[in-house]
Enzyme design. Structure first.
Site, PDB file in Angstrom:
ATOM      1  CB  SER A  23      -5.839 -12.728  -2.651  1.00  0.00           C
ATOM      2  OG  SER A  23      -6.020 -14.127  -2.660  1.00  0.00           O
TER       3      SER A  23
ATOM      4  CE1 TYR B 205      -5.328 -18.905  -7.266  1.00  0.00           C
ATOM      5  CE2 TYR B 205      -5.651 -18.170  -5.010  1.00  0.00           C
ATOM      6  CZ  TYR B 205      -4.810 -18.463  -6.073  1.00  0.00           C
ATOM      7  OH  TYR B 205      -3.462 -18.318  -5.929  1.00  0.00           O
TER       8      TYR B 205
ATOM      9  CB  THR C 188      -5.046 -16.555 -10.407  1.00  0.00           C
ATOM     10  OG1 THR C 188      -4.860 -15.211  -9.950  1.00  0.00           O
ATOM     11  CG2 THR C 188      -3.732 -17.303 -10.283  1.00  0.00           C
TER      12      THR C 188
ATOM     13  CE  LYS D 240      -0.900 -12.774  -9.960  1.00  0.00           C
ATOM     14  NZ  LYS D 240      -0.696 -14.065  -9.292  1.00  0.00           N
TER      15      LYS D 240
ATOM     16  CG  HIS E  48       1.352 -18.157  -8.134  1.00  0.00           C
ATOM     17  ND1 HIS E  48       0.070 -18.227  -8.613  1.00  0.00           N
ATOM     18  CD2 HIS E  48       1.229 -18.023  -6.791  1.00  0.00           C
ATOM     19  CE1 HIS E  48      -0.786 -18.157  -7.594  1.00  0.00           C
ATOM     20  NE2 HIS E  48      -0.098 -18.027  -6.476  1.00  0.00           N
TER      21      HIS E  48
END
Ligand SMILES: Cc1cc2nc3c(=O)[nH]c(=O)nc-3n(C[C@H](O)[C@H](O)[C@H](O)COP(=O)(O)O)c2cc1C
Length: 373
Positions: A107, A130, A156, A245, A269
């Site tokens: 992440s 992100y 995402t 995603k 999520h």
């Protein structure tokens, strides 16, 4: 850990080891947790229709995702904040994925520099992005990700703002962690966790390890919507495979594929964003139909059993990702705990294949799941 015979046991071990606020951060979802619960119950309600007397031969659960061989169609989803559950967090998860021959999606929200995690993962990792507040930062970020050796980028798109995590608000919990009296009190009744947390997070001579969070402060404070323009920008900059995603609507699929997505993750999520959306296993068939074989489709949310993996494959997923399951393992036993979770899912999936007359994931076909009544 050895005594844990299924994921529910591992979750219980994590519940006993973590302070309430930390367990709730991992375990919880948004608002009334309708979607969180539904992700799991929708799997349970699907019934299987096994082939009997199939002469399938020895089972081989391995498969390929975007051209990469994995030991089973179960990947580790990107999760931020693991450092509060275990001092080695992403490093332990990456090493476990490497030991087991599967993919870990690292992440953006991380307790360790992405280069260190890449080294622990030994080259097989993917990176989840992100969008930074300033689009101008994206090129440098992607260059850094590619230079560290990540091959696949996962964008995402379901986090324009954070979902309403009411357990966290009730517990006064936020990331980066600011220790407060109630948490210290809870920590005192969880000594093994408290020692690990202090070892991992006390300031060091290098300037304080909590500062590893500093780079994420901005994203944690204010996520922003990913737009179609961002997707086009990222596609231009990233030469490797690109995964989107957070897809639930078949209507958006043609445009995502035209924009250059190589794979999609049907994901809500883990029920942590918009509460009230369908379970991912309910949303999957329409997305698979819209994709029509032009890209790989993965699913995450609520996968807790080898039979859940089989059900997702039967409904058209190439692979699934799990989030909370390995975080429970991480909390309960660090790298060994994550490996135990992977072992459990592997053994259950192999058994599910054998019991339905399948030798490999490619043998799993739609007829193995009964139509919903
Ligand atoms: C504690 C936690 C942190 C997460 N952080 C991220 C993240 O940083 N980026 C992301 O794309 N998804 C994140 N997710 C969502 C997961 O990638 C995944 O979609 C979800 O956990 C799947 O559901 P499951 O937990 O039921 O397996 C997070 C989930 C959890 C539980």
């Amino acid at each position: 850990m050895r005594g844990a015979v299924n994921l529910a046991d591992v979750r219980e071990l994590a519940r006993r080891r973590l302070p309430r606020a930390v367990f709730d951060m991992v375990d919880g979802g948004a608002d009334d947790e309708l979607t969180l619960t539904r992700n799991e119950t929708a799997f349970r309600e699907l019934l299987l229709s096994p082939r009997t007397m199939a002469d399938a031969g020895p089972v081989d659960p391995s498969t390929e995702v975007l051209g990469q061989r994995v030991s089973m169609p179960v990947l580790l989803a990107p999760t931020g904040g693991g450092r509060v559950a275990h001092r080695r967090a992403e490093l332990a998860v990456a090493a476990a994925a490497r030991a087991h021959g599967t993919v870990y999606v690292q992440s953006t929200v991380t307790g360790f520099p992405l280069e260190e995690v890449a080294r622990a993962g030994g080259g097989g990792l993917w990176y989840q992005l992100y969008a930074p507040a300033a689009r101008a930062e994206i090129p440098a970020m992607l260059e850094r990700v590619a230079a560290a050796g990540y091959r696949v980028l996962v964008l995402t798109v379901d986090t324009p703002v954070f979902g309403g995590r009411e357990r966290d608000r009730r517990n006064g919990f936020s990331l980066p962690v600011r220790p407060h009296p109630r948490m210290l009190l809870q920590g005192a009744s969880r000594p093994a966790w408290a020692v690990d947390f202090l070892r991992g997070n006390l300031p060091t001579r290098r300037g304080g390890r909590l500062s590893a969070w500093a780079t994420q402060r901005q994203i944690l404070a204010a996520p922003r919507p990913v737009t179609w323009a961002d997707l086009a920008h990222v596609r231009d900059l990233w030469s490797g495979p690109l995964v989107v995603k957070g897809v639930l609507r078949p209507q958006e699929v043609p445009r995502l594929l035209d924009a250059g997505a190589d794979a999609l993750v049907v994901s809500n999520h883990g029920g942590r964003q918009l509460d009230g959306v369908p379970a991912t296993i309910e949303a999957l068939p329409a997305v698979v139909a819209a994709v029509g074989g032009r890209a790989e489709v993965y699913l995450d949310g609520g996968v807790r059993r080898g039979t859940d993996v089989l059900k997702a494959l039967a409904l058209g997923a190439r692979a699934v990702l799990v989030g909370r399951p390995y975080l429970y393992g991480l909390a309960a036993g660090g790298q060994a705990g994550v490996e135990r979770v992977l072992e459990l899912l592997h053994a259950e999936f192999v058994r599910a294949l054998a019991l339905t007359g399948c030798r490999t994931p490619a043998d799993v076909e739609a007829g193995l799941v009964l139509p919903a009544r």
